[in-house]
Motif scaffolding. Structure first.
Motif, PDB file in Angstrom:
ATOM      1  N   ALA A 113       0.788  -1.243  -0.445  1.00  0.00           N
ATOM      2  CA  ALA A 113      -0.027   0.104  -0.328  1.00  0.00           C
ATOM      3  C   ALA A 113       0.468   1.469   0.172  1.00  0.00           C
ATOM      4  CB  ALA A 113      -1.135   0.339   1.062  1.00  0.00           C
ATOM      5  N   VAL A 114       0.665   2.069  -0.671  1.00  0.00           N
ATOM      6  CA  VAL A 114       1.042   3.318  -1.349  1.00  0.00           C
ATOM      7  C   VAL A 114       0.494   5.081  -0.530  1.00  0.00           C
ATOM      8  CG1 VAL A 114       1.845   5.117  -2.417  1.00  0.00           C
ATOM      9  CG2 VAL A 114       2.511   2.934  -2.957  1.00  0.00           C
ATOM     10  N   VAL A 115       1.694   5.427   0.515  1.00  0.00           N
ATOM     11  CA  VAL A 115       1.652   6.226   0.950  1.00  0.00           C
ATOM     12  C   VAL A 115       2.220   7.547   0.587  1.00  0.00           C
ATOM     13  CG1 VAL A 115       1.691   8.136   3.212  1.00  0.00           C
ATOM     14  CG2 VAL A 115       1.449   5.415   3.647  1.00  0.00           C
ATOM     15  N   GLY A 116       1.990   8.450   0.561  1.00  0.00           N
ATOM     16  CA  GLY A 116       2.092   9.879  -0.679  1.00  0.00           C
ATOM     17  C   GLY A 116       2.546  10.964   0.194  1.00  0.00           C
ATOM     18  N   ILE A 117       4.108  11.284   0.116  1.00  0.00           N
ATOM     19  CA  ILE A 117       4.507  12.703   1.537  1.00  0.00           C
ATOM     20  C   ILE A 117       5.541  13.897   0.814  1.00  0.00           C
ATOM     21  CG2 ILE A 117       4.289  10.960   3.339  1.00  0.00           C
ATOM     22  CD1 ILE A 117       7.512  10.758   3.414  1.00  0.00           C
ATOM     23  N   GLY A 118       5.170  14.304   1.190  1.00  0.00           N
ATOM     24  CA  GLY A 118       5.861  15.748   0.744  1.00  0.00           C
ATOM     25  C   GLY A 118       6.231  16.798   2.104  1.00  0.00           C
ATOM     26  N   LYS A 119       6.990  17.565   1.684  1.00  0.00           N
ATOM     27  CA  LYS A 119       7.186  18.652   2.657  1.00  0.00           C
ATOM     28  C   LYS A 119       7.298  19.448   2.046  1.00  0.00           C
ATOM     29  CE  LYS A 119       9.749  20.699   6.382  1.00  0.00           C
ATOM     30  NZ  LYS A 119      10.899  21.602   5.517  1.00  0.00           N
ATOM     31  N   HIS A 120       6.522  20.658   1.463  1.00  0.00           N
ATOM     32  CA  HIS A 120       6.511  21.895   1.084  1.00  0.00           C
ATOM     33  C   HIS A 120       6.834  21.406  -0.566  1.00  0.00           C
ATOM     34  CE1 HIS A 120       6.135  24.923   4.097  1.00  0.00           C
ATOM     35  NE2 HIS A 120       7.610  24.477   4.241  1.00  0.00           N
ATOM     36  N   LEU A 121       5.967  20.944  -1.219  1.00  0.00           N
ATOM     37  CA  LEU A 121       5.746  20.229  -2.812  1.00  0.00           C
ATOM     38  C   LEU A 121       5.234  21.332  -3.603  1.00  0.00           C
ATOM     39  CD1 LEU A 121       6.536  17.951  -4.389  1.00  0.00           C
ATOM     40  CD2 LEU A 121       4.544  17.285  -3.755  1.00  0.00           C
ATOM     41  N   CYS A 122       6.241  21.623  -4.297  1.00  0.00           N
ATOM     42  CA  CYS A 122       6.050  23.451  -5.398  1.00  0.00           C
ATOM     43  C   CYS A 122       5.296  22.501  -6.048  1.00  0.00           C
ATOM     44  CB  CYS A 122       7.930  23.604  -5.321  1.00  0.00           C
ATOM     45  SG  CYS A 122       7.660  25.321  -6.384  1.00  0.00           S
ATOM     46  N   GLY A 123       3.977  24.180  -6.088  1.00  0.00           N
ATOM     47  CA  GLY A 123       3.129  24.736  -6.815  1.00  0.00           C
ATOM     48  C   GLY A 123       2.261  23.663  -7.650  1.00  0.00           C
ATOM     49  N   ALA A 124       2.913  22.733  -9.056  1.00  0.00           N
ATOM     50  CA  ALA A 124       1.716  22.550 -10.117  1.00  0.00           C
ATOM     51  C   ALA A 124       2.904  20.612  -9.644  1.00  0.00           C
ATOM     52  CB  ALA A 124       2.618  22.729 -11.439  1.00  0.00           C
ATOM     53  N   ALA A 125       3.649  20.227  -8.589  1.00  0.00           N
ATOM     54  CA  ALA A 125       3.962  19.987  -8.258  1.00  0.00           C
ATOM     55  C   ALA A 125       3.212  18.999  -7.377  1.00  0.00           C
ATOM     56  CB  ALA A 125       6.027  19.456  -7.889  1.00  0.00           C
ATOM     57  N   THR A 126       2.683  19.451  -6.714  1.00  0.00           N
ATOM     58  CA  THR A 126       1.649  18.839  -5.931  1.00  0.00           C
ATOM     59  C   THR A 126       0.306  17.971  -6.888  1.00  0.00           C
ATOM     60  OG1 THR A 126       2.065  20.282  -4.179  1.00  0.00           O
ATOM     61  CG2 THR A 126      -0.527  18.786  -4.580  1.00  0.00           C
ATOM     62  N   ASP A 127      -0.194  19.295  -7.671  1.00  0.00           N
ATOM     63  CA  ASP A 127      -1.075  18.206  -8.455  1.00  0.00           C
ATOM     64  C   ASP A 127       0.537  17.496  -9.701  1.00  0.00           C
ATOM     65  OD1 ASP A 127      -2.658  20.691  -8.196  1.00  0.00           O
ATOM     66  OD2 ASP A 127      -1.466  21.890  -9.301  1.00  0.00           O
ATOM     67  N   LEU A 128       0.579  17.234 -10.422  1.00  0.00           N
ATOM     68  CA  LEU A 128       1.115  16.372 -10.841  1.00  0.00           C
ATOM     69  C   LEU A 128       1.611  14.842  -9.819  1.00  0.00           C
ATOM     70  CD1 LEU A 128       4.184  17.794 -12.480  1.00  0.00           C
ATOM     71  CD2 LEU A 128       2.528  16.893 -13.692  1.00  0.00           C
TER      72      LEU A 128
ATOM     73  N   HIS B 107       2.126  30.707  -6.278  1.00  0.00           N
ATOM     74  CA  HIS B 107       2.009  31.049  -7.750  1.00  0.00           C
ATOM     75  C   HIS B 107       3.088  30.027  -9.072  1.00  0.00           C
ATOM     76  CE1 HIS B 107       6.142  31.136  -5.330  1.00  0.00           C
ATOM     77  NE2 HIS B 107       6.519  31.620  -6.575  1.00  0.00           N
ATOM     78  N   LYS B 108       3.372  29.326  -8.647  1.00  0.00           N
ATOM     79  CA  LYS B 108       3.983  28.430  -9.358  1.00  0.00           C
ATOM     80  C   LYS B 108       3.148  27.550 -10.050  1.00  0.00           C
ATOM     81  CE  LYS B 108       9.421  29.067  -8.586  1.00  0.00           C
ATOM     82  NZ  LYS B 108      10.063  28.261  -7.715  1.00  0.00           N
ATOM     83  N   CYS B 109       1.647  27.210  -9.747  1.00  0.00           N
ATOM     84  CA  CYS B 109       0.941  26.295  -9.842  1.00  0.00           C
ATOM     85  C   CYS B 109       0.545  26.606 -12.140  1.00  0.00           C
ATOM     86  CB  CYS B 109      -0.609  26.551 -10.181  1.00  0.00           C
ATOM     87  SG  CYS B 109      -0.246  26.132  -7.210  1.00  0.00           S
ATOM     88  N   ASP B 110      -0.090  25.518 -12.002  1.00  0.00           N
ATOM     89  CA  ASP B 110       0.199  25.995 -13.427  1.00  0.00           C
ATOM     90  C   ASP B 110      -1.955  25.309 -13.981  1.00  0.00           C
ATOM     91  OD1 ASP B 110       0.004  25.317 -16.530  1.00  0.00           O
ATOM     92  OD2 ASP B 110       2.194  25.339 -16.289  1.00  0.00           O
ATOM     93  N   TRP B 111      -2.066  26.195 -15.020  1.00  0.00           N
ATOM     94  CA  TRP B 111      -3.832  25.405 -15.032  1.00  0.00           C
ATOM     95  C   TRP B 111      -3.447  24.182 -16.181  1.00  0.00           C
ATOM     96  CZ3 TRP B 111      -8.615  26.162 -14.538  1.00  0.00           C
ATOM     97  CH2 TRP B 111      -9.303  25.915 -15.228  1.00  0.00           C
ATOM     98  N   THR B 112      -2.840  23.968 -16.465  1.00  0.00           N
ATOM     99  CA  THR B 112      -2.542  23.000 -17.563  1.00  0.00           C
ATOM    100  C   THR B 112      -2.047  21.081 -16.621  1.00  0.00           C
ATOM    101  OG1 THR B 112      -0.919  23.878 -19.107  1.00  0.00           O
ATOM    102  CG2 THR B 112      -0.353  21.581 -19.631  1.00  0.00           C
ATOM    103  N   HIS B 113      -1.457  21.147 -15.248  1.00  0.00           N
ATOM    104  CA  HIS B 113      -1.668  20.214 -14.315  1.00  0.00           C
ATOM    105  C   HIS B 113      -2.193  20.736 -13.059  1.00  0.00           C
ATOM    106  CE1 HIS B 113       1.519  19.958 -16.812  1.00  0.00           C
ATOM    107  NE2 HIS B 113       2.602  20.909 -16.215  1.00  0.00           N
ATOM    108  N   TYR B 114      -3.221  21.691 -13.083  1.00  0.00           N
ATOM    109  CA  TYR B 114      -3.791  21.680 -11.804  1.00  0.00           C
ATOM    110  C   TYR B 114      -4.685  20.548 -11.947  1.00  0.00           C
ATOM    111  CZ  TYR B 114      -7.005  23.747  -8.706  1.00  0.00           C
ATOM    112  OH  TYR B 114      -7.601  24.219  -7.453  1.00  0.00           O
ATOM    113  N   VAL B 115      -5.399  19.678 -11.170  1.00  0.00           N
ATOM    114  CA  VAL B 115      -6.280  18.940 -11.092  1.00  0.00           C
ATOM    115  C   VAL B 115      -7.374  19.103 -10.305  1.00  0.00           C
ATOM    116  CG1 VAL B 115      -5.192  16.977  -9.979  1.00  0.00           C
ATOM    117  CG2 VAL B 115      -5.512  18.928  -8.295  1.00  0.00           C
ATOM    118  N   GLY B 116      -8.026  20.464 -10.270  1.00  0.00           N
ATOM    119  CA  GLY B 116      -8.792  21.402  -9.264  1.00  0.00           C
ATOM    120  C   GLY B 116      -9.382  22.224 -10.614  1.00  0.00           C
TER     121      GLY B 116
END
Length: 425
Positions: free
Chosen positions: A210-225, A286-295
């Motif tokens: 089972a996978v647990v995804g974690i991240g500390k300060h995952l920058c902008g679009a990287a969160t959506d990816l 501010h580094k989010c990207d509409w192309t990658h955004y999940v919302g």
């Protein structure tokens, strides 16, 4: 004779030169040559938007907008935010694994701030019952791997634990090479999250953890990816595999074989999740990207589109721009070596023009800008929450540390829903 030989820029990387008569030999061993892609590399698997027509043309900067245009944007923002929970719940927790480090006087102020954040992330993971055996912890934007290190410390006596550290850049001063436990395995995946197919990572193919995804300060679009990597490409691949022979199903023996219609597939994903949980400290909207955004679907549902998203992601920097100078002064030489996407480093990437602090005086006060910036961040994050809910997750936003520790102090958490996890007493 040596002086007669001509040096030319390397065609693969003009930052270094090579003797012209040795060019062909050099190209075969140059570190900048294209290397074979790993088995888990699938071009743009997590990229999102494929309809090029929907991607907006380059927008004019915020500083060029008229007062009326800016007021119209703010009006749309407030209307779309109406009804959202503006005050997030505080979940500032800690974890025993970090107590010794937190009490160590040798740690400076900056190191102490990072430790407090890591302790709270682990505390929130423990509250969601995500720290346990038979798990593969995937740290996105891993940098030196500090967060995985502390998860490993917290799981000292736990068996069958795997760590995958995803980082596209070559990283110095890694901490994952120093672990002494033989039963926990650390593996680095040097790949952009945009192209990462977790289902093809050999250890996950073999062990079916089972996978647990974690991240500390995952920058902008990287969160959506990362979210798309976990809940779309990985979950879908696992469901696809699980549809064949019933004995090969991953963790839940009670789950029936899914039928081909979408409703059954949806309920199947709820019963048997290859993703046990997601815990990501958000940053750099501010580094989010509409192309990658999940919302995107959420934005459209409240009458917004790519143009508004472009301006809201720029305006999101107003939430932190007022304190940028003081936040950057505390970093130590050790932390500068730490490529873990921390807010102190990221805030330096914002220019005054981008934040609008020098151009919008007279239209908005500092407090108004800060309030609008926070609304923009909340709206973008709410789109992520809606995305996770639609895919069968119980998702939430909470403050996981004090704003004095980090201005980027919101944690996104998600576990499969309906959750079988009992509420802690």
């Amino acid at each position: 004779e040596e002086n007669d030989r001509k040096r030319i820029p390397c065609p693969l990387d003009p930052n270094h030169t090579v003797y012209e008569d040795q060019l062909q030999k050099h190209l075969k061993k140059c570190n900048s040559r294209e290397k074979p892609k790993p088995v888990y590399f699938v071009q743009d698997i997590n990229a999102g938007l494929k309809d090029v027509a929907e991607i907006p043309e380059k927008q004019v900067p915020l500083s060029s907008l008229s007062k009326e245009e800016l007021e119209n944007l703010i009006s749309k923002l407030k209307k779309a935010s109406n009804g959202l929970e503006l005050c997030l719940k505080e979940q500032i927790l800690s974890h025993q694994a970090l107590q010794e480090a937190l009490n160590d006087p040798k740690n400076g102020e900056s190191a102490f701030k990072h430790l407090k954040q890591q302790a709270s992330i682990l505390g929130n993971m423990e509250k969601l019952h995500l720290l346990g055996p038979g798990r593969c912890f995937v740290e996105f934007g891993a940098g030196r791997g500090k967060l995985s290190h502390w998860v490993d410390v917290a799981l000292q006596n736990v068996e069958n634990v795997q760590f995958l550290l995803v980082e596209r850049a070559t990283t110095r001063f890694k901490v994952d090479g120093k672990h002494k436990r033989r039963d926990s395995v650390f593996e680095r995946l040097q790949v952009d999250i945009q192209h990462l197919c977790l289902n093809k990572v050999p250890i996950l193919e073999k062990k079916k953890l089972a996978v647990v995804g974690i991240g500390k300060h995952l920058c902008g679009a990287a969160t959506d990816l990362a979210l798309r990597c976990l809940v779309e490409s990985y979950t879908t691949c696992c469901d696809g595999e699980n549809e064949e022979p019933a004995p090969k199903r991953s963790r839940n023996d009670k789950t029936e074989v899914a039928s081909n219609n979408s409703a059954d597939n949806e309920s199947n994903r709820e019963e048997c999740k290859p993703v046990a949980g997601i815990v990501i400290a958000l940053c750099c909207h501010h580094k989010c990207d509409w192309t990658h955004y999940v919302g995107r679907e959420f934005f459209k549902s409240v009458g917004l589109g790519p143009v508004e998203f472009h301006y809201f992601q720029r305006m999101s920097s107003w939430a932190t721009c007022g304190m940028r100078e003081t936040a950057t002064k505390a970093s130590t030489s050790e932390e500068n070596e730490d490529q873990t996407n921390d807010i102190e480093e990221h805030e330096q990437t914002l220019s005054k023009t981008e934040s609008g602090s020098d151009t919008l005086q007279g239209i908005l006060t500092v407090e108004e800008r800060k309030e609008i910036g926070c609304l923009c961040k909340l709206l973008i994050d709410h789109g992520r929450i809606e995305y996770l809910k639609q895919r069968g997750y119980k998702a939430a936003l909470q403050y996981y540390t004090d704003s004095a520790v980090s201005l980027e102090n919101v944690l996104l958490t998600a576990v499969p829903s309906p959750s079988l996890i009992p509420e802690p007493t």
